[in-house]
Design a protein around this motif. Sequence first.
Motif, mmCIF file in Angstrom:
data_model
loop_
_atom_site.group_PDB
_atom_site.id
_atom_site.type_symbol
_atom_site.label_atom_id
_atom_site.label_comp_id
_atom_site.label_asym_id
_atom_site.label_seq_id
_atom_site.Cartn_x
_atom_site.Cartn_y
_atom_site.Cartn_z
ATOM 1 N N ASP A 27 74.736 102.359 32.317
ATOM 2 C CA ASP A 27 75.459 102.181 31.059
ATOM 3 C C ASP A 27 74.480 101.966 29.914
ATOM 4 O O ASP A 27 74.626 102.541 28.838
ATOM 5 C CB ASP A 27 76.416 100.990 31.168
ATOM 6 C CG ASP A 27 77.243 100.799 29.911
ATOM 7 O OD1 ASP A 27 77.736 101.805 29.361
ATOM 8 O OD2 ASP A 27 77.397 99.647 29.474
ATOM 9 N N GLN A 28 73.446 101.156 30.143
ATOM 10 C CA GLN A 28 72.460 100.889 29.100
ATOM 11 C C GLN A 28 71.650 102.136 28.753
ATOM 12 O O GLN A 28 71.234 102.312 27.616
ATOM 13 C CB GLN A 28 71.517 99.764 29.535
ATOM 14 C CG GLN A 28 72.205 98.419 29.611
ATOM 15 C CD GLN A 28 71.290 97.338 30.127
ATOM 16 O OE1 GLN A 28 70.077 97.488 30.150
ATOM 17 N NE2 GLN A 28 71.873 96.238 30.559
ATOM 18 N N LEU A 29 71.429 103.011 29.738
ATOM 19 C CA LEU A 29 70.638 104.220 29.500
ATOM 20 C C LEU A 29 71.313 105.190 28.539
ATOM 21 O O LEU A 29 70.666 106.050 27.970
ATOM 22 C CB LEU A 29 70.355 104.948 30.816
ATOM 23 C CG LEU A 29 69.286 104.330 31.706
ATOM 24 C CD1 LEU A 29 69.238 105.050 33.043
ATOM 25 C CD2 LEU A 29 67.926 104.366 31.035
ATOM 26 N N ALA A 30 72.607 105.044 28.371
ATOM 27 C CA ALA A 30 73.332 105.954 27.488
ATOM 28 C C ALA A 30 73.413 105.430 26.052
ATOM 29 O O ALA A 30 74.073 106.019 25.219
ATOM 30 C CB ALA A 30 74.737 106.182 28.045
ATOM 31 N N LYS A 31 72.729 104.324 25.763
ATOM 32 C CA LYS A 31 72.798 103.714 24.434
ATOM 33 C C LYS A 31 71.441 103.775 23.735
ATOM 34 O O LYS A 31 70.408 103.780 24.379
ATOM 35 C CB LYS A 31 73.226 102.259 24.581
ATOM 36 C CG LYS A 31 74.467 102.082 25.450
ATOM 37 C CD LYS A 31 75.459 101.227 24.789
ATOM 38 C CE LYS A 31 76.605 100.849 25.654
ATOM 39 N NZ LYS A 31 77.614 101.664 25.943
ATOM 40 N N PRO A 32 71.428 103.807 22.408
ATOM 41 C CA PRO A 32 70.157 103.830 21.677
ATOM 42 C C PRO A 32 69.287 102.615 21.996
ATOM 43 O O PRO A 32 69.807 101.526 22.268
ATOM 44 C CB PRO A 32 70.577 103.801 20.206
ATOM 45 C CG PRO A 32 71.993 104.238 20.203
ATOM 46 C CD PRO A 32 72.577 103.830 21.516
ATOM 47 N N VAL A 33 67.969 102.810 21.949
ATOM 48 C CA VAL A 33 66.999 101.739 22.185
ATOM 49 C C VAL A 33 65.967 101.747 21.060
ATOM 50 O O VAL A 33 65.773 102.756 20.387
ATOM 51 C CB VAL A 33 66.276 101.901 23.548
ATOM 52 C CG1 VAL A 33 67.256 101.778 24.708
ATOM 53 C CG2 VAL A 33 65.524 103.211 23.629
ATOM 54 N N VAL A 34 65.295 100.610 20.889
ATOM 55 C CA VAL A 34 64.216 100.519 19.906
ATOM 56 C C VAL A 34 63.053 101.367 20.409
ATOM 57 O O VAL A 34 62.691 101.323 21.590
ATOM 58 C CB VAL A 34 63.782 99.054 19.709
ATOM 59 C CG1 VAL A 34 62.511 98.961 18.870
ATOM 60 C CG2 VAL A 34 64.899 98.248 19.071
ATOM 61 N N ASP A 35 62.487 102.166 19.537
ATOM 62 C CA ASP A 35 61.326 102.989 19.869
ATOM 63 C C ASP A 35 60.198 102.067 20.335
ATOM 64 O O ASP A 35 59.810 101.149 19.610
ATOM 65 C CB ASP A 35 60.890 103.761 18.620
ATOM 66 C CG ASP A 35 59.742 104.722 18.878
ATOM 67 O OD1 ASP A 35 58.996 104.540 19.863
ATOM 68 O OD2 ASP A 35 59.583 105.649 18.070
ATOM 69 N N PRO A 36 59.691 102.273 21.574
ATOM 70 C CA PRO A 36 58.638 101.398 22.102
ATOM 71 C C PRO A 36 57.366 101.383 21.247
ATOM 72 O O PRO A 36 56.604 100.423 21.287
ATOM 73 C CB PRO A 36 58.334 101.964 23.490
ATOM 74 C CG PRO A 36 59.451 102.869 23.821
ATOM 75 C CD PRO A 36 60.085 103.291 22.538
ATOM 76 N N SER A 37 57.130 102.428 20.454
ATOM 77 C CA SER A 37 55.935 102.452 19.603
ATOM 78 C C SER A 37 56.136 101.648 18.315
ATOM 79 O O SER A 37 55.174 101.378 17.596
ATOM 80 C CB SER A 37 55.539 103.887 19.271
ATOM 81 O OG SER A 37 56.517 104.486 18.453
ATOM 82 N N ALA A 38 57.377 101.252 18.026
ATOM 83 C CA ALA A 38 57.655 100.458 16.822
ATOM 84 C C ALA A 38 57.215 99.018 17.060
ATOM 85 O O ALA A 38 57.201 98.546 18.193
ATOM 86 C CB ALA A 38 59.145 100.499 16.494
ATOM 87 N N GLN A 39 56.863 98.358 16.001
ATOM 88 C CA GLN A 39 56.510 96.940 16.086
ATOM 89 C C GLN A 39 57.416 96.172 15.135
ATOM 90 O O GLN A 39 56.985 95.751 14.052
ATOM 91 C CB GLN A 39 55.035 96.741 15.767
ATOM 92 C CG GLN A 39 54.141 97.420 16.777
ATOM 93 C CD GLN A 39 52.673 97.130 16.537
ATOM 94 O OE1 GLN A 39 52.297 96.453 15.600
ATOM 95 N NE2 GLN A 39 51.840 97.667 17.404
ATOM 96 N N PRO A 40 58.696 95.984 15.553
ATOM 97 C CA PRO A 40 59.653 95.365 14.643
ATOM 98 C C PRO A 40 59.401 93.873 14.465
ATOM 99 O O PRO A 40 58.822 93.213 15.324
ATOM 100 C CB PRO A 40 60.988 95.607 15.340
ATOM 101 C CG PRO A 40 60.651 95.689 16.785
ATOM 102 C CD PRO A 40 59.285 96.327 16.841
ATOM 103 N N SER A 41 59.854 93.368 13.338
ATOM 104 C CA SER A 41 59.811 91.941 13.063
ATOM 105 C C SER A 41 61.093 91.326 13.630
ATOM 106 O O SER A 41 62.191 91.636 13.168
ATOM 107 C CB SER A 41 59.724 91.714 11.553
ATOM 108 O OG SER A 41 59.835 90.350 11.263
ATOM 109 N N VAL A 42 60.947 90.474 14.643
ATOM 110 C CA VAL A 42 62.098 89.825 15.275
ATOM 111 C C VAL A 42 62.473 88.598 14.450
ATOM 112 O O VAL A 42 61.693 87.659 14.335
ATOM 113 C CB VAL A 42 61.788 89.426 16.737
ATOM 114 C CG1 VAL A 42 62.985 88.717 17.364
ATOM 115 C CG2 VAL A 42 61.384 90.641 17.560
ATOM 116 N N LEU A 43 63.661 88.639 13.854
ATOM 117 C CA LEU A 43 64.135 87.516 13.046
ATOM 118 C C LEU A 43 64.647 86.385 13.916
ATOM 119 O O LEU A 43 64.454 85.214 13.603
ATOM 120 C CB LEU A 43 65.238 87.977 12.095
ATOM 121 C CG LEU A 43 64.884 89.093 11.113
ATOM 122 C CD1 LEU A 43 66.108 89.489 10.288
ATOM 123 C CD2 LEU A 43 63.736 88.662 10.217
#
Length: 195
Positions: A27-43
């Motif tokens: 189920d999770q594989l069918a949903k969008p994910v954060v690009d692993p190369s991105a370095q997001p700021s976790v709030l």
Amino acid sequence: ERLQRQVESGAMTSGDALLSVPPDIVDQLAKPVVDPSAQPSVLAKGIAASPGCGQGKVAFSKEAAAEFAKAGEPYVLIVNEVHADEVEATRKAAGLVSIRGGKTSHAAMIASNSEVPCVMQEKVQINLDTKTAQVGSTKVKEGDWITIDGTKGQILAGKVPLLNPTKSTAFASLMKWADEHRTLESARIEMPPPA
């Protein structure tokens, strides 16, 4: 991808690989994910209540959500909890952050049943007068862009690059293996004639 490499090297059959994938992962594989190369700021990090990632403009009310939707803008609804009159806005949201509740709360169930990514975070503080929220050490305003990762339970700053895993070779391999091993069985039940 690890399973794909094991099957390709002959260390595992595709049937064994398929059986080793837990159903909730599919189920999770069918949903969008954060690009692993991105370095997001976790709030902030909270409870992962409904899988997938979504991003949009922060909305604190169904009225703000309706305005963003009317303008064709995706929105992430941030609420104390989902009330009956906010269900429709929740279903149309790109994501939901709810302060009260957990994985089995009303908000989480509405989000999950609507396939809306959801994070439960009890420490977010909403100020409806100023239309802001304190998310971790960051103050976000209504209309600011945020991204939520309902699989990891993260609230991220801004628009974070997302990937569609259904376009990956790993997902394609998993679906190919499922096609190779699927079977359809039917049964015929004979009933005695009525007395």
